[in-house]
Motif scaffolding. Structure first.
Motif, mmCIF file in Angstrom:
data_model
loop_
_atom_site.group_PDB
_atom_site.id
_atom_site.type_symbol
_atom_site.label_atom_id
_atom_site.label_comp_id
_atom_site.label_asym_id
_atom_site.label_seq_id
_atom_site.Cartn_x
_atom_site.Cartn_y
_atom_site.Cartn_z
ATOM 1 N N ASN A 1 45.274 13.099 -43.346
ATOM 2 C CA ASN A 1 45.219 11.992 -42.387
ATOM 3 C C ASN A 1 46.153 12.210 -41.200
ATOM 4 N N ARG A 2 46.363 13.476 -40.817
ATOM 5 C CA ARG A 2 47.198 13.771 -39.654
ATOM 6 C C ARG A 2 46.463 13.412 -38.364
ATOM 7 N N VAL A 3 47.198 13.262 -37.282
ATOM 8 C CA VAL A 3 46.596 12.949 -35.986
ATOM 9 C C VAL A 3 45.878 14.182 -35.438
ATOM 10 N N GLU A 4 44.670 13.965 -34.941
ATOM 11 C CA GLU A 4 43.922 14.995 -34.212
ATOM 12 C C GLU A 4 43.089 14.320 -33.136
ATOM 13 N N GLY A 5 42.834 15.025 -32.044
ATOM 14 C CA GLY A 5 42.038 14.478 -30.962
ATOM 15 C C GLY A 5 40.642 14.082 -31.415
ATOM 16 N N GLY A 6 40.228 12.852 -31.106
ATOM 17 C CA GLY A 6 38.906 12.367 -31.461
ATOM 18 C C GLY A 6 38.769 11.892 -32.895
ATOM 19 N N LYS A 7 39.814 12.016 -33.678
ATOM 20 C CA LYS A 7 39.765 11.685 -35.108
ATOM 21 C C LYS A 7 39.944 10.183 -35.322
ATOM 22 N N ARG A 8 39.388 9.681 -36.416
ATOM 23 C CA ARG A 8 39.514 8.276 -36.793
ATOM 24 C C ARG A 8 40.512 8.161 -37.946
ATOM 25 N N PRO A 9 41.506 7.291 -37.825
ATOM 26 C CA PRO A 9 42.515 7.195 -38.875
ATOM 27 C C PRO A 9 41.951 6.596 -40.150
ATOM 28 N N ARG A 10 42.510 7.024 -41.260
ATOM 29 C CA ARG A 10 42.121 6.469 -42.551
ATOM 30 C C ARG A 10 42.405 4.967 -42.564
ATOM 31 N N SER A 11 41.526 4.226 -43.236
ATOM 32 C CA SER A 11 41.647 2.773 -43.306
ATOM 33 C C SER A 11 41.552 2.309 -44.749
ATOM 34 N N SER A 12 42.165 1.153 -45.033
ATOM 35 C CA SER A 12 42.020 0.520 -46.343
ATOM 36 C C SER A 12 40.873 -0.471 -46.387
ATOM 37 N N MET A 13 40.245 -0.749 -45.239
ATOM 38 C CA MET A 13 39.200 -1.777 -45.206
ATOM 39 C C MET A 13 38.074 -1.427 -46.180
ATOM 40 N N ALA A 14 37.591 -2.447 -46.888
ATOM 41 C CA ALA A 14 36.666 -2.177 -48.000
ATOM 42 C C ALA A 14 35.589 -3.241 -48.130
ATOM 43 N N PRO A 15 34.765 -3.485 -47.102
ATOM 44 C CA PRO A 15 33.634 -4.399 -47.309
ATOM 45 C C PRO A 15 32.754 -3.864 -48.432
ATOM 46 N N THR A 16 32.353 -4.745 -49.333
ATOM 47 C CA THR A 16 31.731 -4.314 -50.586
ATOM 48 C C THR A 16 30.561 -5.214 -50.951
ATOM 49 N N ILE A 17 29.493 -4.611 -51.480
ATOM 50 C CA ILE A 17 28.357 -5.362 -52.002
ATOM 51 C C ILE A 17 28.164 -4.997 -53.468
ATOM 52 N N VAL A 18 27.972 -6.023 -54.296
ATOM 53 C CA VAL A 18 27.774 -5.863 -55.741
ATOM 54 C C VAL A 18 26.349 -6.273 -56.077
ATOM 55 N N TYR A 19 25.647 -5.440 -56.864
ATOM 56 C CA TYR A 19 24.260 -5.678 -57.260
ATOM 57 C C TYR A 19 24.192 -5.947 -58.756
ATOM 58 N N ASP A 20 23.261 -6.821 -59.160
ATOM 59 C CA ASP A 20 23.068 -7.061 -60.580
ATOM 60 C C ASP A 20 22.145 -5.996 -61.171
ATOM 61 N N ALA A 21 21.840 -6.124 -62.447
ATOM 62 C CA ALA A 21 21.060 -5.096 -63.139
ATOM 63 C C ALA A 21 19.640 -4.969 -62.612
ATOM 64 N N ASP A 22 19.141 -6.010 -61.923
ATOM 65 C CA ASP A 22 17.803 -5.968 -61.332
ATOM 66 C C ASP A 22 17.817 -5.433 -59.903
ATOM 67 N N GLY A 23 18.990 -5.048 -59.405
ATOM 68 C CA GLY A 23 19.090 -4.524 -58.052
ATOM 69 C C GLY A 23 19.227 -5.586 -56.992
ATOM 70 N N ARG A 24 19.381 -6.862 -57.375
ATOM 71 C CA ARG A 24 19.565 -7.940 -56.401
ATOM 72 C C ARG A 24 21.049 -8.072 -56.038
ATOM 73 N N VAL A 25 21.305 -8.380 -54.769
ATOM 74 C CA VAL A 25 22.683 -8.612 -54.359
ATOM 75 C C VAL A 25 23.256 -9.782 -55.155
ATOM 76 N N ARG A 26 24.371 -9.534 -55.808
ATOM 77 C CA ARG A 26 25.080 -10.574 -56.542
ATOM 78 C C ARG A 26 26.265 -11.117 -55.740
ATOM 79 N N LEU A 27 26.935 -10.216 -54.967
ATOM 80 C CA LEU A 27 28.172 -10.574 -54.288
ATOM 81 C C LEU A 27 28.378 -9.675 -53.081
ATOM 82 N N ALA A 28 28.833 -10.258 -51.972
ATOM 83 C CA ALA A 28 29.302 -9.496 -50.809
ATOM 84 C C ALA A 28 30.690 -10.007 -50.489
ATOM 85 N N VAL A 29 31.663 -9.102 -50.428
ATOM 86 C CA VAL A 29 33.056 -9.524 -50.311
ATOM 87 C C VAL A 29 33.834 -8.553 -49.430
#
Length: 595
Positions: free
Chosen positions: A450-478
């Motif tokens: 994660n060193r600095v380089e020209g044009g590079k994007r810094p590492r992030s902790s952001m974690a938008p997440t989607i959870v699906y149930d056993a039938d493949g339907r969206v259960r949760l977006a968080v």
């Protein structure tokens, strides 16, 4: 003013929360596609959850006008940039995770990028030593090329229904007509606004006197910018007078002037990325891949926990939270060592998620003792990496949206620190995202991922997440805000819903045990703080302290979309009918980090 009236109406219409659902079923094989084959029925109103009721009102307005989840997310983000400028806005970047109704899952990387002239010693002083974080943040050098608007444009091109300009209307009204300062905003400005330039301070302290809570703020420069972007499109932010104004602001900054050029802005592009997904018990969890570290680390935490019967242990078990802490430590260690911008370094995504590797890491976890040492693993085929840990701060916000058709969006957006770099242009706050890079580029003879380089994007902790149930339907977006705590917040929320059978609201509100390394923090004012003696008996050495947490979610439960918002924040969740999830605010330590 209509957005303010709608926000008030949403709050006045508050209803009782949905009851906890049943405990999850035992682990079972999952279908491989991460899609929703069965869209939500037309009778299920769309839902918006975000960190400010005025932003929720903006998203609800767009849903009621026939907009898609993507449209509503854009309108919500734009409004958040007006009323929550300390956390997000057009001067920052974002990650998108989207599930199309009956279609594909996609993710968008709109993370800020370093100017092409940036080098590995970007944050070194004239004495040849690394700058301390506080010094590095203020001024132009920390500003990355903003990506938020490019991300919105890419999302709208593939998922929007309403005209681009219509999505700006609520935010323009807020910036023109004014919005009231909250007590939290006023306190945060006093604590964390010492680095902001006079032009930015003047918006909230006209004549040099800080406005009190409840005072109305207008931002005509921001309103004018939003009007131009609504009419001219996203390109006008990256090429032309507004782009040049941004470049001038950072290159002539009174502190740490930047090397950014007009070419850096003109060449910036949001990028589609491959999502990262794993099965977890009878569910499937999907998130954002690198340069986000959040998605991978959340998945590693959960998979390392999967062999333990957390449902039997229950949310009140010290053993369950000890296991969570141990798994967190292992996953954060791998995250720190291996993850960076995949366009610049080799990130071993498949190797880190390999079931055999994760099983070997999980085997290090004991339910009766705490590990004496924590170190990154060596997944087969992974390149050698050594880190120098960066400092991350919680200037971030997140939102989750579902529409009547069953399209679902989770977005996390940021300017990095509180009030970013402290610089402003056209009424918006500019990020300090480049301080998310590791300052020291070489460690023990290895280049840091994660060193600095020209044009590079810094590492992030952001974690938008989607959870699906056993039938493949969206259960949760968080999604969540709070710097590196984001990862633990999302893992906790998924564990709460999947393992403890909680509603999204209760899973978000549940106290956090944050353990990214040796020791850890039990969140003050929550049930986790009371658990410290029992944790100590398991070898845990944790302190009690407030944590700057802020999460938002939508979930499919009982045949409808239900929202969840963090009781630690000012957020709400509202649907098209005026229903608002009732949120009981709990007392928060006034010294807690601001969101």
């Amino acid at each position: 003013m209509r957005a303010l009236v709608l926000a008030a109406a949403l709050l006045a219409a508050a209803c009782a929360p949905v009851a906890d659902r049943a405990a999850p079923v035992a682990p079972a094989p999952l279908p491989t596609p991460a899609v929703s084959p069965a869209p939500a029925p037309a009778s299920a109103p769309g839902m918006v959850s975000a960190a400010d009721p005025r932003a929720v009102a903006a998203g609800v307005e767009i849903l009621r006008a026939g907009g898609s989840a993507t449209d509503a997310a854009i309108a919500t983000m734009l409004a958040l940039g007006v009323v929550e400028p300390q956390s997000s806005g057009l001067g920052g970047g974002s990650f998108w995770v989207r599930q199309a109704a009956g279609g594909a899952l996609d993710t968008i990387d709109a993370r800020e990028a370093a100017p092409m002239a940036a080098g590995p010693r970007l944050f070194y002083g004239a004495d040849g030593r690394p700058l301390d974080h506080r010094t590095a943040v203020a001024g132009g050098t920390s500003v990355g090329v903003p990506g938020a608007l490019r991300g919105m444009a890419m999302a709208h091109a593939s998922g929007g229904k309403l005209p681009w300009a219509r999505l700006f209307a609520p935010a323009i009204r807020l910036a023109q007509g004014g919005w009231q300062l909250s007590p939290r905003f006023v306190a945060g400005l006093a604590r964390n606004g010492t680095h902001i330039v006079p032009e930015l301070r003047a918006i909230f302290s006209p004549g040099g006197t800080p406005l009190p809570a409840g005072a109305t703020v207008r931002n005509p420069a921001q309103a004018a910018l939003l009007e131009r972007l609504a009419q001219r499109g996203a390109d006008s932010f990256y090429v032309g007078p507004d782009a040049q104004a941004l470049v001038t602001a950072v290159t002539t900054a009174p502190r740490n002037p930047s090397s950014m050029t007009a070419g850096d802005l003109a060449s910036y592009a949001a990028k589609p990325r491959d999502p990262v997904c794993v099965p977890y018990r009878s569910f499937r969890i999907c998130g954002m891949g690198p340069p986000s570290s959040g998605g991978l680390t959340v998945l590693m935490i959960l998979k390392q926990l999967e062999r333990f019967d957390l449902a039997r242990l229950g949310r009140g078990s010290a053993t369950a939270w000890h296991l969570f802490a141990e798994s967190s430590r292992l996953a954060y260690a791998d995250r720190n060592l291996y993850i960076g911008d995949p366009d610049h370094v080799q990130v071993p995504v498949a190797e880190l998620l390999d079931p055999a590797y994760l099983a070997s890491r999980s085997a290090l976890i004991s339910p009766t003792a705490t590990m004496a040492t924590i170190a990154a693993g060596t997944p087969p085929g992974a390149p050698p990496r050594v880190r120098a840990a960066p400092a991350e701060t919680p200037g971030t916000t997140s939102l989750s949206v579902a529409d009547r058709a069953g399209n679902v969006v989770a977005v996390t957006t940021t300017i990095e620190g509180v009030f970013g770099s402290g610089l402003t242009v056209n009424g918006i706050v500019l990020n300090n995202e480049l301080t998310d890079f590791d300052t020291v580029p070489v460690k023990d003879g290895y280049l840091v991922a994660n060193r600095v380089e020209g044009g590079k994007r810094p590492r992030s902790s952001m974690a938008p997440t989607i959870v699906y149930d056993a039938d493949g339907r969206v259960r949760l977006a968080v999604g969540a805000a709070g710097g590196p705590t984001i990862i633990a917040q999302i893992a906790k929320a998924v564990m709460g819903v999947v393992d403890f059978g909680l509603t999204a609201q209760d899973a978000i509100a549940m106290g956090l045990l944050y353990a990214p390394g040796p020791g850890g923090v039990a969140e003050a004012g929550t049930e986790r703080a009371a658990m410290v003696p029992a944790l100590a008996a398991l070898g845990e050495r944790v302190t009690v302290a407030p944590l700057g947490l802020k999460a938002n979610a939508v979930e499919w439960v009982g045949g409808r979309w239900v929202g969840g918002a963090d009781p630690r924040s000012e957020g709400v969740a509202g649907d098209e009918t005026g229903f608002v999830t009732r949120i009981t605010r709990f007392a928060k330590d006034p010294n807690a980090p601001p969101e």
